[in-house]
Design a protein around this motif. Sequence first.
Motif, PDB file in Angstrom:
ATOM      1  N   HIS A 167       0.834  -1.210   0.000  1.00 55.72           N
ATOM      2  CA  HIS A 167       0.000   0.000   0.000  1.00 55.72           C
ATOM      3  C   HIS A 167       0.868   1.260   0.000  1.00 55.72           C
ATOM      4  CE1 HIS A 167      -3.481   2.499   0.655  1.00 55.72           C
ATOM      5  NE2 HIS A 167      -3.018   2.963   1.790  1.00 55.72           N
ATOM      6  N   ALA A 168       2.011   1.182   0.707  1.00 57.69           N
ATOM      7  CA  ALA A 168       3.020   2.255   0.714  1.00 57.69           C
ATOM      8  C   ALA A 168       2.423   3.618   1.032  1.00 57.69           C
ATOM      9  CB  ALA A 168       3.750   2.288  -0.626  1.00 57.69           C
ATOM     10  N   ASP A 169       1.642   3.674   2.121  1.00 59.92           N
ATOM     11  CA  ASP A 169       1.054   4.956   2.545  1.00 59.92           C
ATOM     12  C   ASP A 169       0.328   5.649   1.395  1.00 59.92           C
ATOM     13  OD1 ASP A 169       1.981   4.678   5.160  1.00 59.92           O
ATOM     14  OD2 ASP A 169       3.934   5.529   4.631  1.00 59.92           O
ATOM     15  N   GLU A 170      -0.513   4.879   0.707  1.00 63.56           N
ATOM     16  CA  GLU A 170      -1.354   5.377  -0.390  1.00 63.56           C
ATOM     17  C   GLU A 170      -0.577   5.702  -1.662  1.00 63.56           C
ATOM     18  OE1 GLU A 170      -3.809   8.570   0.956  1.00 63.56           O
ATOM     19  OE2 GLU A 170      -4.888   7.329   2.394  1.00 63.56           O
ATOM     20  N   LYS A 171       0.715   5.371  -1.712  1.00 60.58           N
ATOM     21  CA  LYS A 171       1.507   5.604  -2.916  1.00 60.58           C
ATOM     22  C   LYS A 171       1.669   4.329  -3.745  1.00 60.58           C
ATOM     23  CE  LYS A 171       4.158   9.354  -0.769  1.00 60.58           C
ATOM     24  NZ  LYS A 171       3.522   9.268   0.551  1.00 60.58           N
ATOM     25  N   GLY A 172       1.209   3.205  -3.207  1.00 61.49           N
ATOM     26  CA  GLY A 172       1.288   1.943  -3.930  1.00 61.49           C
ATOM     27  C   GLY A 172      -0.090   1.492  -4.383  1.00 61.49           C
ATOM     28  N   LEU A 173      -0.428   0.238  -4.070  1.00 58.61           N
ATOM     29  CA  LEU A 173      -1.728  -0.294  -4.471  1.00 58.61           C
ATOM     30  C   LEU A 173      -2.813   0.156  -3.507  1.00 58.61           C
ATOM     31  CD1 LEU A 173      -0.758  -3.983  -5.356  1.00 58.61           C
ATOM     32  CD2 LEU A 173      -1.099  -2.073  -6.934  1.00 58.61           C
ATOM     33  N   PRO A 174      -3.985   0.516  -4.005  1.00 61.50           N
ATOM     34  CA  PRO A 174      -5.100   0.847  -3.112  1.00 61.50           C
ATOM     35  C   PRO A 174      -5.584  -0.411  -2.397  1.00 61.50           C
ATOM     36  CG  PRO A 174      -5.825   0.840  -5.398  1.00 61.50           C
ATOM     37  CD  PRO A 174      -4.339   0.683  -5.427  1.00 61.50           C
ATOM     38  N   TYR A 175      -6.197  -0.219  -1.222  1.00 64.05           N
ATOM     39  CA  TYR A 175      -6.656  -1.374  -0.451  1.00 64.05           C
ATOM     40  C   TYR A 175      -7.671  -2.206  -1.223  1.00 64.05           C
ATOM     41  CZ  TYR A 175      -4.241   0.046   3.813  1.00 64.05           C
ATOM     42  OH  TYR A 175      -3.279   0.353   4.739  1.00 64.05           O
ATOM     43  N   LYS A 176      -8.468  -1.565  -2.062  1.00 61.81           N
ATOM     44  CA  LYS A 176      -9.446  -2.312  -2.851  1.00 61.81           C
ATOM     45  C   LYS A 176      -8.754  -3.322  -3.748  1.00 61.81           C
ATOM     46  CE  LYS A 176     -13.326  -1.682  -6.042  1.00 61.81           C
ATOM     47  NZ  LYS A 176     -14.156  -0.702  -6.788  1.00 61.81           N
ATOM     48  N   THR A 177      -7.630  -2.947  -4.318  1.00 62.51           N
ATOM     49  CA  THR A 177      -6.863  -3.858  -5.174  1.00 62.51           C
ATOM     50  C   THR A 177      -6.161  -4.924  -4.342  1.00 62.51           C
ATOM     51  OG1 THR A 177      -6.501  -2.095  -6.792  1.00 62.51           O
ATOM     52  CG2 THR A 177      -5.024  -3.997  -6.900  1.00 62.51           C
ATOM     53  N   LEU A 178      -5.624  -4.517  -3.206  1.00 59.24           N
ATOM     54  CA  LEU A 178      -4.932  -5.473  -2.333  1.00 59.24           C
ATOM     55  C   LEU A 178      -5.874  -6.553  -1.817  1.00 59.24           C
ATOM     56  CD1 LEU A 178      -2.762  -2.903  -0.358  1.00 59.24           C
ATOM     57  CD2 LEU A 178      -1.871  -4.709  -1.835  1.00 59.24           C
ATOM     58  N   HIS A 179      -7.126  -6.187  -1.587  1.00 58.22           N
ATOM     59  CA  HIS A 179      -8.109  -7.149  -1.093  1.00 58.22           C
ATOM     60  C   HIS A 179      -8.675  -7.968  -2.256  1.00 58.22           C
ATOM     61  CE1 HIS A 179      -8.905  -4.639   2.793  1.00 58.22           C
ATOM     62  NE2 HIS A 179      -7.763  -5.292   2.811  1.00 58.22           N
ATOM     63  N   SER A 180      -7.781  -8.592  -3.009  1.00 59.66           N
ATOM     64  CA  SER A 180      -8.173  -9.429  -4.141  1.00 59.66           C
ATOM     65  C   SER A 180      -8.729 -10.757  -3.642  1.00 59.66           C
ATOM     66  CB  SER A 180      -6.955  -9.682  -5.031  1.00 59.66           C
ATOM     67  OG  SER A 180      -5.967 -10.411  -4.320  1.00 59.66           O
ATOM     68  N   GLN A 181      -9.227 -11.559  -4.579  1.00 61.32           N
ATOM     69  CA  GLN A 181      -9.746 -12.868  -4.196  1.00 61.32           C
ATOM     70  C   GLN A 181      -8.642 -13.734  -3.601  1.00 61.32           C
ATOM     71  OE1 GLN A 181     -13.114 -13.718  -4.342  1.00 61.32           O
ATOM     72  NE2 GLN A 181     -12.332 -15.335  -3.012  1.00 61.32           N
ATOM     73  N   SER A 182      -7.427 -13.619  -4.131  1.00 57.92           N
ATOM     74  CA  SER A 182      -6.305 -14.381  -3.585  1.00 57.92           C
ATOM     75  C   SER A 182      -6.026 -13.987  -2.144  1.00 57.92           C
ATOM     76  CB  SER A 182      -5.047 -14.152  -4.434  1.00 57.92           C
ATOM     77  OG  SER A 182      -5.251 -14.568  -5.757  1.00 57.92           O
ATOM     78  N   PHE A 183      -6.095 -12.688  -1.864  1.00 62.24           N
ATOM     79  CA  PHE A 183      -5.891 -12.211  -0.497  1.00 62.24           C
ATOM     80  C   PHE A 183      -6.982 -12.727   0.422  1.00 62.24           C
ATOM     81  CE2 PHE A 183      -7.089  -9.179   2.801  1.00 62.24           C
ATOM     82  CZ  PHE A 183      -5.907  -9.056   3.517  1.00 62.24           C
TER      83      PHE A 183
END
Length: 360
Positions: A135-151
């Motif tokens: 996520h990198a303090d909002e400079k990386g992937l948004p939480y919506k993307t991080l919360h993928s089906q794999s996650f």
Amino acid sequence: MFIPRKTGGYNQRDADLEEQVLQHIEGNPCMNTRTIAVQEGMRPPLKKAMFHLAWSPDSLPTSEAIAPLLEYLDAHLVTLNSALLTVNFIRVLQYIWEVVLAELSNQMDGNAGDKPAMFYERLHEALDLLMKFFHADEKGLPYKTLHSQSFMNAEERLQYHKMDTSFLIDRFYRRRLQDQMNAVSTEYGVLTVMAYLNHDSLWVEVKNARDVIPLDPNGFSDPFVIIELLPRRVFEHCAEQQTNVKKKTLNPTFGESFEFSVSVEQCRSPDAMVLFTVMDHDVIKPNDFAGEAFLGLSTIPGVADTNASIDNFHGLKPTELPLMHQKNRSHPILQILETRVSDRVAIDFVKRQKQRFAQA
């Protein structure tokens, strides 16, 4: 820590380098995240770093055990970041996140030897740290993307791995009860029952079934119903009971009542339920599984309304339950229980479910 760069100062050399990297990702429409990772040479080091994280001694804090993994990721992401526009770097970052999740899952579900006491707790903490890193303090992937089906799958399985076998079996049946509540298909037939609690007696009547699947060569079945209270750890004093066998029929009428000694407190648990298993009776070979149905106890008369005076089934409305088969042979709970090779309860439970799959 890696930070996506700005789009300014972008020259032809950068464009050529970016094109080379993106070819690994988009050049082949059949390419998946594992192929991408291997081609970029990241997967073996990621696997090694994830192994170090998972199998570090319990005395080593997770923040220290994960350090080699984060350092490796940071170094390579900085290189990619310098070669890609922000929009494309974010796309690559998403691919790498999925690879990291896959490697974590491989360690989590592996069955190589006895795992440290804090094995799954550590991986759960690591998953949280990795999400913050990407996520990198909002400079990386948004939480919506991080919360993928794999996650979501990894997080669910980690929760399951940390549960005792008895509670994991309870969770399995809770999901089956939810499946029952959502069931609309009657492809395996319908079972009609009634149930109520009178003081400390649970009365269950199996009235009839219709459209039971034919399991005998003559085009019929010889159905009977097994009645069992769940969870077993709560109702261990209640032995399962069963109806008489009805010969050569797909629409049996049972009309049999059964009594179980229980308390209202036991029935009020959201996990408390009746499991009805319809079997086809055979003389020579083992009985065949025809279907199962679940009835939650927390909402039946006498439990939901303790002020009600109920002395018999007269006036109660029958409940029709579609019979179900468990079709998910890759059910995560069954897969996790199957890894507990030294746990007799777990192995017996999985064997029972597999027998039903095979007969289905």
